[in-house]
Design a protein around this motif. Structure first.
Motif, mmCIF file in Angstrom:
data_model
loop_
_atom_site.group_PDB
_atom_site.id
_atom_site.type_symbol
_atom_site.label_atom_id
_atom_site.label_comp_id
_atom_site.label_asym_id
_atom_site.label_seq_id
_atom_site.Cartn_x
_atom_site.Cartn_y
_atom_site.Cartn_z
ATOM 1 N N ALA A 298 106.518 -44.344 27.945
ATOM 2 C CA ALA A 298 107.759 -44.721 27.270
ATOM 3 C C ALA A 298 107.603 -45.947 26.377
ATOM 4 O O ALA A 298 108.599 -46.473 25.874
ATOM 5 C CB ALA A 298 108.856 -44.983 28.299
ATOM 6 N N SER A 299 106.359 -46.402 26.143
ATOM 7 C CA SER A 299 106.155 -47.651 25.397
ATOM 8 C C SER A 299 105.883 -47.417 23.918
ATOM 9 O O SER A 299 105.184 -48.190 23.272
ATOM 10 C CB SER A 299 104.996 -48.445 26.013
ATOM 11 N N SER A 300 106.463 -46.373 23.339
ATOM 12 C CA SER A 300 106.194 -46.034 21.940
ATOM 13 C C SER A 300 106.751 -47.080 20.976
ATOM 14 O O SER A 300 106.098 -47.436 19.993
ATOM 15 C CB SER A 300 106.772 -44.654 21.609
ATOM 16 N N ALA A 301 107.960 -47.568 21.223
ATOM 17 C CA ALA A 301 108.550 -48.630 20.396
ATOM 18 C C ALA A 301 108.114 -49.967 20.983
ATOM 19 O O ALA A 301 108.907 -50.721 21.560
ATOM 20 C CB ALA A 301 110.063 -48.506 20.353
ATOM 21 N N GLY B 223 99.011 -54.085 23.927
ATOM 22 C CA GLY B 223 97.639 -53.735 24.264
ATOM 23 C C GLY B 223 97.335 -52.279 23.991
ATOM 24 O O GLY B 223 96.946 -51.567 24.883
ATOM 25 N N GLY B 224 97.502 -51.790 22.779
ATOM 26 C CA GLY B 224 97.868 -52.600 21.626
ATOM 27 C C GLY B 224 98.839 -51.878 20.723
ATOM 28 O O GLY B 224 99.268 -50.760 20.973
ATOM 29 N N ILE B 225 99.117 -52.545 19.604
ATOM 30 C CA ILE B 225 99.742 -51.895 18.450
ATOM 31 C C ILE B 225 98.656 -51.111 17.717
ATOM 32 O O ILE B 225 97.589 -51.648 17.409
ATOM 33 C CB ILE B 225 100.355 -52.950 17.509
ATOM 34 N N MET B 226 98.916 -49.840 17.443
ATOM 35 C CA MET B 226 97.944 -49.009 16.722
ATOM 36 C C MET B 226 98.185 -49.202 15.229
ATOM 37 O O MET B 226 99.032 -48.548 14.616
ATOM 38 C CB MET B 226 98.086 -47.550 17.129
ATOM 39 N N ALA C 180 104.787 -48.427 30.579
ATOM 40 C CA ALA C 180 106.175 -48.051 30.873
ATOM 41 C C ALA C 180 106.204 -46.601 31.338
ATOM 42 O O ALA C 180 106.826 -45.725 30.733
ATOM 43 C CB ALA C 180 107.080 -48.269 29.660
ATOM 44 N N THR C 181 105.528 -46.344 32.443
ATOM 45 C CA THR C 181 105.275 -44.986 32.907
ATOM 46 C C THR C 181 106.559 -44.261 33.303
ATOM 47 O O THR C 181 107.369 -44.771 34.089
ATOM 48 C CB THR C 181 104.320 -45.022 34.116
ATOM 49 N N ILE C 182 106.705 -43.048 32.759
ATOM 50 C CA ILE C 182 107.803 -42.157 33.146
ATOM 51 C C ILE C 182 107.295 -41.296 34.303
ATOM 52 O O ILE C 182 106.309 -40.569 34.171
ATOM 53 C CB ILE C 182 108.237 -41.268 31.982
ATOM 54 N N ARG C 183 107.978 -41.378 35.434
ATOM 55 C CA ARG C 183 107.539 -40.647 36.615
ATOM 56 C C ARG C 183 108.241 -39.290 36.719
ATOM 57 O O ARG C 183 109.357 -39.110 36.238
ATOM 58 C CB ARG C 183 107.846 -41.454 37.881
ATOM 59 N N GLU C 184 107.568 -38.362 37.346
ATOM 60 C CA GLU C 184 108.160 -37.066 37.653
ATOM 61 C C GLU C 184 109.474 -37.267 38.399
ATOM 62 O O GLU C 184 109.547 -37.988 39.390
ATOM 63 C CB GLU C 184 107.178 -36.263 38.517
ATOM 64 N N GLY C 185 110.547 -36.644 37.890
ATOM 65 C CA GLY C 185 111.851 -36.751 38.524
ATOM 66 C C GLY C 185 112.698 -37.901 38.027
ATOM 67 O O GLY C 185 113.839 -38.064 38.458
ATOM 68 N N TYR D 135 101.031 -59.937 30.216
ATOM 69 C CA TYR D 135 101.502 -58.581 30.506
ATOM 70 C C TYR D 135 101.574 -57.845 29.178
ATOM 71 O O TYR D 135 102.352 -58.206 28.302
ATOM 72 C CB TYR D 135 102.888 -58.666 31.158
ATOM 73 N N TRP D 136 100.725 -56.835 29.036
ATOM 74 C CA TRP D 136 100.656 -56.095 27.777
ATOM 75 C C TRP D 136 101.174 -54.677 27.960
ATOM 76 O O TRP D 136 100.985 -54.056 29.011
ATOM 77 C CB TRP D 136 99.203 -56.034 27.287
ATOM 78 N N VAL D 137 101.808 -54.163 26.916
ATOM 79 C CA VAL D 137 102.220 -52.760 26.867
ATOM 80 C C VAL D 137 101.563 -52.105 25.658
ATOM 81 O O VAL D 137 101.282 -52.767 24.658
ATOM 82 C CB VAL D 137 103.759 -52.620 26.796
ATOM 83 N N ALA D 138 101.299 -50.809 25.774
ATOM 84 C CA ALA D 138 100.490 -50.115 24.779
ATOM 85 C C ALA D 138 101.313 -49.097 23.997
ATOM 86 O O ALA D 138 102.181 -48.420 24.550
ATOM 87 C CB ALA D 138 99.319 -49.406 25.455
ATOM 88 N N GLU D 139 100.994 -48.993 22.710
ATOM 89 C CA GLU D 139 101.657 -48.019 21.837
ATOM 90 C C GLU D 139 101.016 -46.639 21.982
ATOM 91 O O GLU D 139 99.824 -46.461 21.733
ATOM 92 C CB GLU D 139 101.561 -48.465 20.370
ATOM 93 N N HIS D 140 101.814 -45.682 22.402
ATOM 94 C CA HIS D 140 101.429 -44.262 22.393
ATOM 95 C C HIS D 140 102.641 -43.472 21.930
ATOM 96 O O HIS D 140 103.786 -43.915 22.079
ATOM 97 C CB HIS D 140 100.999 -43.789 23.781
ATOM 98 N N HIS D 141 102.394 -42.287 21.393
ATOM 99 C CA HIS D 141 103.495 -41.467 20.877
ATOM 100 C C HIS D 141 103.365 -40.034 21.370
ATOM 101 O O HIS D 141 102.266 -39.479 21.440
ATOM 102 C CB HIS D 141 103.496 -41.483 19.341
ATOM 103 N N GLY D 142 104.508 -39.437 21.706
ATOM 104 C CA GLY D 142 104.550 -38.021 22.037
ATOM 105 C C GLY D 142 103.887 -37.663 23.347
ATOM 106 O O GLY D 142 103.519 -36.498 23.553
#
Length: 336
Positions: free
Chosen positions: A61-64, A84-87, A19-24, A49-56
């Motif tokens: 934007a795929s933290s939740a 891809g995956g839940i940490m 869920a990439t946040i782009r510049e602008g 289609y997998w989304v990955a958990e990252h924070h900060g």
């Protein structure tokens, strides 16, 4: 020798998204882009289609993750959607069982639960997630087993997950080293290797997973998934230009100052040092960049060497239209 199972179209093709946040742009824009991309992926025969958990991280934007999976599943009909995956060290297993039990109840036979043991963030942010980071990482194997129990008919230690019990939500172990490969083999679970950013242990991890695999109620044979990057465009020059967005993003992350995904630039050599260029291009060794013909040839060579049972593709391209075009060109080759 030709490995028939590695012929394009006979191996499932999937997408990894952050869920990439782009510049602008902002997070709301990122979610709309992910919704559009998964709908495109469903139309073009991608398997999951997998989304990955990252924070900060400013560009992610795929933290939740569970919430986003529900949003994406709700805008599609058949494609598998998952993490891809839940940490797992960031969470109590019961919470994850309830979240994914809810998702699996809403979207039957479509939800995957990929699990990683890294925190997916820096140590300070990991502490803010209210978990004993070191202890939780060390307890990862037990946490996976506990999670399996919650998806069984019987629960764990007298505790049941509602929703969750009896649903048998499929688990996948993710890793960038040999640790999760060995654990996945021991537990008889499918395994996904993150070679899109950690190429060095790919061969060792797959060999260990396959050689040590113990059949389980889940799998009779090993199922190895591998993640790579692609940047496909009409010309090699355009593809290399588009790739600079990902280079800049990785560069800022390694410098400790992550940003939203930058626009591509013409003068990348003026931004990184020689050392940074070598390090990043090594880290992104399995980024296949170029025309459709070039990437198809390079990917087939990769498939012949590593023989994955499924290929997962990430594409760090700034323009959502060109990102979809990248996946369309890939799908045309894959399913031809």
């Amino acid at each position: 020798m030709i490995m028939l199972k590695n012929k394009f179209g006979q191996v499932p093709l999937s997408i990894l998204d952050l869920a990439t946040i782009r510049e602008g742009y902002n997070e709301a824009d990122a979610f709309v882009n992910s919704k559009n991309l998964i709908q495109f992926a469903e139309q073009h025969k991608f398997h999951r289609y997998w989304v990955a958990e990252h924070h900060g991280i400013a560009g992610v934007a795929s933290s939740a993750t569970a919430v986003l999976i529900g949003y994406l599943a709700g805008h599609t009909k058949s494609i598998r959607v998952g993490s891809g995956g839940i940490m797992l060290p960031n969470h109590a297993p019961l919470i994850i069982a309830e979240q994914f039990g809810t998702l699996a109840t809403m979207y039957p036979d479509r939800i995957d639960l990929g699990l990683g043991r890294a925190p997916g963030t820096d140590f300070k942010t990991a502490r803010a997630l209210r978990r004993d980071v070191h202890g939780a990482v060390e307890e990862f194997p037990n946490a996976v087993l506990e999670l399996q129990d919650y998806f069984s008919d019987y629960g764990h230690d007298g505790i049941v997950a509602i929703p969750g019990r009896g649903l048998g939500v499929p688990l996948y172990l993710l890793g960038s080293s040999t640790y999760s490969a060995k654990l996945a083999a021991k537990l008889g679970l499918p395994f996904a290797f993150a070679s899109h950013f950690a190429p060095d242990e790919l061969g060792n991890a797959l060999e260990l997973y396959r050689s040590r695999f113990e059949p389980s109620d889940v799998l009779a044979e090993p199922y190895a998934m591998v993640t790579v990057n692609t940047i496909i465009a009409d010309t090699d020059e355009e593809a290399n230009y588009l790739a600079t967005s990902g280079y800049l993003s990785f560069l800022q992350l390694t410098r400790g100052a992550p940003t939203p995904l930058p626009k591509p630039i013409d003068n990348i050599d003026q931004v990184w040092t020689d050392y940074e260029e070598r390090a990043l291009k090594h880290q992104l060794k399995y980024a296949f960049i170029g025309t459709q013909q070039k990437v198809t040839t390079d990917l087939q060579n990769f498939m012949d060497i590593y023989e994955p049972d499924e290929l997962i593709v990430a594409s760090n391209i700034y323009d959502p239209v060109l990102k979809q075009k990248n996946y369309q060109l890939l799908a045309e080759s894959w399913f031809a």
